[in-house]
Design an enzyme around this catalytic site. Structure first.
Site, short mmCIF file in Angstrom:
data_model
loop_
_atom_site.label_atom_id
_atom_site.label_comp_id
_atom_site.label_asym_id
_atom_site.label_seq_id
_atom_site.Cartn_x
_atom_site.Cartn_y
_atom_site.Cartn_z
N ASP A 32 0.93 -1.12 -0.08
CA ASP A 32 0.06 0.07 0.21
C ASP A 32 0.97 1.28 0.22
O ASP A 32 2.30 1.02 0.09
CB ASP A 32 -1.04 -0.07 1.17
CG ASP A 32 -0.33 0.00 2.69
OD1 ASP A 32 0.86 -0.52 2.72
OD2 ASP A 32 -0.59 0.43 3.44
N HIS A 77 1.74 -9.19 -2.78
CA HIS A 77 0.89 -8.12 -2.94
C HIS A 77 1.56 -6.73 -3.03
O HIS A 77 2.09 -6.45 -1.97
CB HIS A 77 -0.25 -8.23 -1.77
CG HIS A 77 -1.44 -7.23 -1.68
ND1 HIS A 77 -2.53 -7.22 -2.37
CD2 HIS A 77 -1.13 -6.06 -0.80
CE1 HIS A 77 -3.10 -6.28 -1.93
NE2 HIS A 77 -2.50 -5.55 -1.13
N ASP A 92 0.63 -17.85 -3.70
CA ASP A 92 1.42 -16.78 -4.19
C ASP A 92 0.52 -15.89 -5.29
O ASP A 92 0.73 -16.08 -6.56
CB ASP A 92 2.58 -17.41 -5.12
CG ASP A 92 3.66 -16.39 -5.65
OD1 ASP A 92 3.43 -15.26 -5.15
OD2 ASP A 92 4.26 -16.57 -6.58
N GLU A 130 2.18 -10.53 1.14
CA GLU A 130 2.38 -9.16 1.03
C GLU A 130 3.87 -8.96 1.21
O GLU A 130 4.75 -9.87 1.62
CB GLU A 130 1.56 -8.42 1.89
CG GLU A 130 2.07 -6.95 1.72
CD GLU A 130 0.72 -6.04 2.21
OE1 GLU A 130 -0.07 -6.32 2.76
OE2 GLU A 130 0.82 -4.90 1.99
O1 9MR Z 1 1.83 -6.59 9.45
C1 9MR Z 1 0.56 -6.29 10.17
C2 9MR Z 1 0.14 -7.42 10.78
O2 9MR Z 1 0.79 -7.63 12.02
C3 9MR Z 1 -1.27 -7.07 11.30
O3 9MR Z 1 -1.97 -8.07 12.04
C4 9MR Z 1 -2.09 -6.81 10.24
C5 9MR Z 1 -3.49 -6.16 10.80
O4 9MR Z 1 -3.34 -4.83 11.39
O5 9MR Z 1 -1.63 -5.50 9.51
C6 9MR Z 1 -0.30 -6.10 8.88
O6 9MR Z 1 0.15 -4.79 8.44
C7 9MR Z 1 -0.25 -4.29 7.16
C8 9MR Z 1 -0.50 -3.00 7.58
O7 9MR Z 1 -1.88 -2.77 8.33
C9 9MR Z 1 -0.80 -2.20 6.09
N1 9MR Z 1 0.13 -2.39 5.34
C10 9MR Z 1 0.58 -3.70 5.00
C11 9MR Z 1 0.82 -4.41 6.19
C12 9MR Z 1 1.26 -5.93 5.80
O8 9MR Z 1 0.31 -6.67 5.33
#
Ligand code: 9MR
Length: 849
Positions: free
Chosen positions: A345, A665, A713, A722
């Site tokens: 993102d 992702h 994947d 991601e």
């Molecule tokens: O890595 C994060 C994970 O530990 C959390 O459980 C999750 C939900 O809050 O969010 C992950 O982080 C994401 C973030 O919220 C937005 N950018 C991408 C991150 C990786 O998926």
């Protein structure tokens, strides 16, 4: 939940008949439902995923149910929704839909099974009357369509006053068995597809039904190199497979194209080679340049990855040069350009940026004496400026973190904004410079403030030899952040603030306090920080959780730093011993695991690969401290899992291994969606198996997965696949650790600071040859903590590069006979902060033949 008596269910279904919409098929009394279950996690046993809600309410996991506080003052039922997507419906199949629910105070809600897009065609629409005590509801309907992605939703809006909705046991039975996805896992012999170090451990895993040992054979060029028998390990809980392990560690001959055969299956080819991790070390760090915000990515530096600068105030971007706060949060704007995009993102989050830049700086800090991170080694715009590239890269993020601090004269001055991101989620693909969304600053938080305190304190000592002004600016920011956090110690990020970006909420920041105090103490040596460290419960607790450390669990960062970076803590020996204890714990988990994983919880977490790598960081620091080979072997075996010795038989790092993740992702490495875009660059780690499978692709394909199989994947699988700045950081850390030469043995170094005065110090160094051969010519390297400089020296040639010093023999003391010593000395110029004795010495000697 407790079921109501049968008579109640009966009268209830009669009452419901009256409220069901005319177009809805008739509700049925509770009858045994037939057919497969189509709802994922309708029982809310472990959480609420994959259920979602509109932004005006938050899902709570309350006593094994899903609950939500529904706001008042909305006009329509669909103004507040809780739902689940991607439900497959088959035409002319009859389904049984049921759930139990409560409302307090009582309310009529809507339950719908519908098309997920305009015109939202309803296949079932009912109006259950929910009461405080709760009831069960059940209906049947026949689907008029074939649809792979219907929605089940509860529309709970339209109430003047707020109320609380809870639901449990949501079930939709009937239709076809959900599609069974079978990943292609290739040969049943699982190896590290990149390879094994000649002197390192060499283990593989065989998947087989057999329970007795079977023969294995290691081959190269059609010749058998080694043979042996497997060790049956039983059924592995993380994969559900019956497995055997294979140990071919006795083979040390370097070569390419080895294969391992057992039970009639031959592994993918692999190498036995010395320099397996040098390329990965560089690629994993190069990853950061292409994640940069606020700067054009040059195609000459990253062929195929060039793109215009993102979020630099040029339309259609609405940021990040003058960013307002969310409504009502502040009345100023900040220039928060730069930094790295968090992941796939376009958000930039201080808590996650903090651990990322810390670990990238630590890649450099741990090996400062080795000189293995240089100016020019990462091909970035700053290459050639005299500063090691890894520090330049870290600075790009650190400058951003500094910009997130509230300026003097504003409310919450000194605190740090938790994050900045789009007001709404954007779709894929979307290059950063094309993001049209409004950017907003979110409230300050204690966690973000402490992340800045920690990283700025670390930056202050690391940048001191290169840029005294930047170092001082960081130290000042760290002190301001610390003071602000102390004054406002429990200002937490809102868990519901997750629209357009991740929430990164954390309601326990005592660990962030500990980490920040540790960094501030190491840099300043001051009593306030020392006392805080010593008094923190995290200083002595067993913090080595099996699930590893991450952005929300940072006490381990503090402990590792206090153990690894020289400092004057009174209980330093105990701190160092505690790291060995942690590492021993991970070694034991690894030994018990037939796939060699130093991580084995019953369900794998989001970003499990990151947690595994961080457990390996603990082992690696234990190796740095103790020199004990078992810890380095543990790290190597952990890499086997990441690079192919796993249930899916694939590498999780782009470009490494014959079959490797490549569709992580991301909004701009979105080749899977748009062939004109690239895949993620080589050296990009995928988050990896995540038992909670929160995204629709994973839910459609992986339901019921055993932990290691909860991965796909696919670019849309954001919960398993991601890429992030915090996950690549331990990959870079570990690859650097494995690429670096081992500090040479057979000498003893005594380094004594004899005198210290306000501007200078006087140091003497003795090298004793503890080996059996004479040394004929030598160099010795070490590094200072901060900005100290060598001024005058005697009995050796001394040169300095940043904080690293190289001493080279003079003609007269070139030879050190076995048991003999040479001594040299220097006068150094003091710098702000402590001047502890270095602990890492890199000796290079030419041995007599
Ligand atoms: O890595 C994060 C994970 O530990 C959390 O459980 C999750 C939900 O809050 O969010 C992950 O982080 C994401 C973030 O919220 C937005 N950018 C991408 C991150 C990786 O998926």
């Amino acid at each position: 939940m407790i079921r109501p008596p049968a008579w109640l269910a009966l009268s209830l279904s009669t009452a419901l008949a009256a409220t069901a919409l005319a177009l809805a098929p008739s509700p049925a009394a509770a009858e045994p439902a037939e057919g497969p279950e189509q709802i994922v996690n309708g029982t809310f046993d472990t959480g609420t995923a994959p259920w979602w809600s509109t932004a005006n309410t938050a899902l709570e996991h309350d006593d094994g149910r899903l609950c939500a506080d529904v706001p008042g003052g909305t006009a329509n039922p669909w103004d507040v929704i809780i739902g689940q997507n991607d439900i497959a419906l088959a035409k002319d199949e009859t389904y049984a839909f049921s759930f139990s629910g409560t409302a307090s105070p009582g309310r009529v809600a809507k339950a719908l099974i519908q098309l997920p897009v305009d015109p939202w065609t309803q296949f079932l629409a009912v109006n259950p009357e929910l009461s405080v005590s709760g009831n069960d509801y059940s209906y049947t309907f026949t689907s008029p369509v074939d649809l792979p992605n219907a929605q089940v939703v509860f529309q709970v809006g339209g109430s003047e006053t707020p109320w609380r909705f809870c639901v449990d046991d949501v079930s939709l039975k009937g239709g076809a068995e959900p599609e069974v996805y079978v990943p292609d896992t290739g040969p049943r012999v699982r190896v590290n597809m990149v390879g094994y170090l000649p002197g390192g451990p060499k283990k593989a895993t065989l998947v087989t039904e057999k329970t007795e040992p079977v023969a294995w054979r290691l081959e190269r060029d059609g010749e058998t190199v080694a043979e042996g028998e497997t060790t049956p390990r039983g059924v592995d809980a993380s994969s559900g497979q019956n497995v055997h392990s294979i140990d071919f560690g006795s083979v040390e001959a370097a070569g390419t194209g080895y294969t391992l055969t057992a039970d009639g299956e031959t592994s993918r080819p692999f190498d036995i080679a010395d320099d397996l991790y040098g390329g990965l070390k560089t690629d994993a760090l190069k990853f950061y340049y292409t994640q940069r915000s606020g700067i054009e990515i040059r195609d000459d530096l990253r062929p195929g990855y060039g793109r215009p600068a993102g979020h630099l105030g040029a339309a259609p971007n609405q940021g990040d040069t003058e960013v307002p706060c969310q409504q009502g949060v502040c009345d100023y704007t900040l220039d928060v350009r730069g930094g790295w995009y968090d992941a796939g993102d376009h958000g930039k989050y201080v808590v996650n940026g903090g651990i990322s830049v810390h670990q990238v700086m630590s890649v450099f800090e741990r090996a400062k004496a080795d000189g293995t991170h240089r100016d020019g080694d990462l091909d970035i715009p700053e290459s050639g400026n005299g500063v090691p590239d890894v520090l330049d890269e870290a600075r790009w993020e650190q400058e951003f973190l500094l910009r997130m601090q509230v300026p003097e004269g504003r409310p919450h001055a000194g605190m740090v904004h938790h994050k900045i991101h789009d007001a709404a989620w954007t779709g894929l693909p979307l290059l950063p410079h094309l993001d049209p969304q409004k950017r907003e600053l979110h409230p300050v938080s204690t966690a973000a403030t402490l992340n800045l305190a920690a990283t700025a304190a670390q930056a202050a000592r690391l940048f001191a030899p290169y840029d005294a002004e930047f170092a001082a600016r960081n130290l000042q920011a760290a002190r301001r952040a610390w003071a602000a956090a102390k004054a406002d110690p429990a200002r937490y990020a809102d868990p519901a603030d997750g629209v357009g970006g991740g929430a990164y909420n954390d309601n326990d920041v005592t660990d962030e306090f500990y980490w920040a105090a540790a960094e501030l103490y190491i840099t300043t040596g001051e009593k306030e920080f020392r006392d805080f460290v010593l008094a923190s419960p995290h200083h002595t607790a067993d913090i080595w959780r099996e699930r590893g450390f991450d952005w929300g669990n940072t006490a381990q960062l503090g402990r590792l730093q206090l153990a690894a970076v020289p400092n004057g803590l009174p209980d330093r020996a105990r701190v160092r011993a505690s790291v060995l204890e942690g590492a021993d714990k991970y070694l034991a988990v690894q030994e018990a695991h037939p796939y060699g994983l130093p991580y084995n919880p019953p369900d794998f977490d989001w970003g499990s690969n990151n947690l595994i790598l961080n457990n390996m960081v603990v082992m690696a620091v234990a190796h740095d401290i103790s020199g004990e080979a078992k810890y380095r072997r543990g790290v190597l075996e952990g890499m086997d899992y990441i690079l192919g010795r796993n249930a899916l038989n694939q590498s999780y790092v782009t470009g490494y291994g014959e079959v490797a993740a490549k569709n992580q992702h991301s909004r701009w490495y979105a080749r899977q969606l748009d062939p004109s875009l690239p895949n993620p660059p080589k050296g990009t780690l995928s988050g990896g198996p995540n038992s909670a499978i929160q995204d629709p692709v994973a839910q459609a394909k992986l339901r019921g997965c055993k932990p290691q199989f909860c991965y796909i994947d696919d670019i849309e699988s954001w919960s398993t696949n991601e890429l992030t700045i915090n996950w690549n950081a331990p990959l870079a850390w570990i690859a650097s650790f494995l690429a670096d030469p081992l500090p040479a043995g057979d000498v003893k170094v005594t380094y004594t600071n004899h005198g210290q005065w306000p501007e200078g110090f006087n140091t003497q160094v003795t090298i004793t040859n503890t080996g059996k051969k004479a040394i004929e010519g030598w160099t010795l390297r070490w590094s200072f903590l901060g900005g100290q400089r060598v001024r005058r020296h005697w009995n050796a040639e001394l040169s300095q590069d940043g904080a690293a010093v190289t001493a080279k023999n003079e003609r007269h003391n070139r030879v050190i006979k076995p048991g003999a010593s040479v001594t040299f000395g220097f006068i150094g110029a003091e710098a702000p902060g402590p001047n502890p004795k270095p602990e890492r010495f890199v000796f290079n000697g030419t041995l007599a033949r």
